[in-house]
Design an enzyme around this catalytic site. Sequence first.
Site, PDB file in Angstrom:
ATOM      1  N   ASP A 107      28.444   0.398  21.612  1.00  0.00           N
ATOM      2  CA  ASP A 107      27.673  -0.402  22.553  1.00  0.00           C
ATOM      3  C   ASP A 107      28.179  -1.849  22.518  1.00  0.00           C
ATOM      4  O   ASP A 107      27.919  -2.539  21.548  1.00  0.00           O
ATOM      5  CB  ASP A 107      26.171  -0.314  22.266  1.00  0.00           C
ATOM      6  CG  ASP A 107      25.821  -0.514  20.796  1.00  0.00           C
ATOM      7  OD1 ASP A 107      26.680  -0.301  19.906  1.00  0.00           O
ATOM      8  OD2 ASP A 107      24.666  -0.885  20.534  1.00  0.00           O
ATOM      9  N   GLU A 112      32.543  -7.482  10.613  1.00  0.00           N
ATOM     10  CA  GLU A 112      32.237  -6.144  11.160  1.00  0.00           C
ATOM     11  C   GLU A 112      33.375  -5.599  12.010  1.00  0.00           C
ATOM     12  O   GLU A 112      33.504  -4.391  12.180  1.00  0.00           O
ATOM     13  CB  GLU A 112      30.954  -6.171  11.981  1.00  0.00           C
ATOM     14  CG  GLU A 112      31.030  -7.035  13.219  1.00  0.00           C
ATOM     15  CD  GLU A 112      29.859  -6.845  14.170  1.00  0.00           C
ATOM     16  OE1 GLU A 112      29.151  -5.834  14.061  1.00  0.00           O
ATOM     17  OE2 GLU A 112      29.651  -7.720  15.026  1.00  0.00           O
ATOM     18  N   GLU A 155      27.367  -8.605  22.973  1.00  0.00           N
ATOM     19  CA  GLU A 155      26.059  -9.235  23.194  1.00  0.00           C
ATOM     20  C   GLU A 155      25.660 -10.217  22.109  1.00  0.00           C
ATOM     21  O   GLU A 155      24.724 -10.985  22.294  1.00  0.00           O
ATOM     22  CB  GLU A 155      24.978  -8.159  23.255  1.00  0.00           C
ATOM     23  CG  GLU A 155      25.116  -7.174  24.375  1.00  0.00           C
ATOM     24  CD  GLU A 155      23.943  -6.213  24.376  1.00  0.00           C
ATOM     25  OE1 GLU A 155      23.160  -6.248  25.330  1.00  0.00           O
ATOM     26  OE2 GLU A 155      23.793  -5.451  23.411  1.00  0.00           O
TER      27      GLU A 155
END
Length: 545
Positions: A298, A498, A513
Amino acid sequence: MASRHIFIDFPPVCGPLDGPVKETTPLINFLQRVQAFCAADPGPEGVRPQAVRRIRRPPRSPGNGTIPAAALNRFLGVYFSAPEADLVYAEPADFVPEPKGFLPKVKNPAVRAWALEVHALWKNLSRRCRRREGSPGAPHLAATARTYHHPGSRFREVYYWDSYWIIRGLLASKMHETAKAIVNNLIYLVETYGHVLNGARAYYTNRSQPPLLSSMILEIFEKTGDLQFVKRSFPSLLKEHDFWSSGCSGCSHKVNRYYAMWNKPRPRDEESGSKLVDGREKEAFYREVASTAESGWDFSSRWMSNSSDLTTLATTSIIPVDLNVYILKMELDIAFFAKLLGDVQTKNKFLAAAHSRRETLKSVFWNDEMGQWLDYRLKDDKCEDGQEWDARNQNRNIFASNFVPLWIMCNSDHSMVEKATKSFKTSGLLQPFGIATSLTNSGQQWDFPNGWAPLQHLIVEGLARSGLKEAQDLAEDIATRWIRTNIVSYRESGVMHEKYDVRACGEFGGGGEYTPQTGFGWSNGVVLAFLEEFGWPQDREFTCK
């Protein structure tokens, strides 16, 4: 009823688009309304009070009905907890600064010292849930009453597929009991909710994530030989398989897709959804958003017909090759565990299911011309007789997921693995410091130029297990590139990231986002797993040079 499990003769899928919605807790529903009010009309100085005042009446400005920002902050301080208020640090019981037998193949002293620093990060990421007297319940679920490891930064709870690579790292760190505790948390979720949630919070009860629970249990068993652990876990694996197998029945091939049981917006989706006028269109879009979150990717151009327009997400109409690989792996693992436990009937059932799905990987997803396994796009979401598989429905864009089947193909068709290896080398995905997620620079975080630890590991491990010398050499080369950029980035920033920009040495990734996060569970786990597998020779350079 729309389902996650699709039976095809070849596609399409059984069931309507407007599938089930699984309501979350009243508290979450209430907070969503609060955030929706705030997002809709925050005003220059405050927010609309209609939803907030249902808890208590905060002070309001006379006349215009808004809450001054300072008053709202005081109100939130009284009635709402800080993000980590329900968590406490938990020392991992099996952590030692330098475990016996830790990374024996790492011969370079500087790299070994760095690996020990990464190993020590497991202490930073260890938490348990605080239970306060008289509290109606923390936003965390009860599963986190056990010690667990979170990914890092804003991701404070257990996350499903992150946990597989955290466990791989914990096993390299000889922290076997901590690894088992993570699995026990996930099993609690299966037993309580019928599936492993996306993450261990109440608002994730309506979706899962890539199903890797059986793989976690297998890795732990192979390191510990703990058959009782397998026996206790086994019934939950059958329940999880049932969850992914739910839905319609019929045809000859079984495949899976992501399909979240939710059609309401997150607060940050309101703006994207505002361009859609029809209420059903909005609900369909919000389900696509939740289903994409369930995929773990996502967001990505992989799920969008227009990579610059989030409302073109169509995840529920895509049969993802990697999801079906994970479920094939689940079926093989269950068959293996059933054999260990003497359950011949279950073993035979799951071996047959695995054989059928392996054939489907070849017939539905494999593209011999490209030498890759490709996602398949459904024409619609209804069962119709006489429809046949159509190569034009394969998504011919190149994503790292196109090569995830290598992870489980080591005992399969060697000519197919050899062709896929050659295709991967010329795909454009292999960059100077790792594997890019895609070739499309969309600004989404699961696209170029970002490289993610899980995808590096799945592809590298598949190449390493292939039995082909060319593929094994390539696996070590990719692992070396990935370890090097992690080392350099850590030495410059003092943190693990990450995701990384695979074009440049030591650069972390971006897009999406939220701001890039640090910590970071699966990045730590993958570098430790790579160092355990490939080592680092005394004379191998570890700087950008």
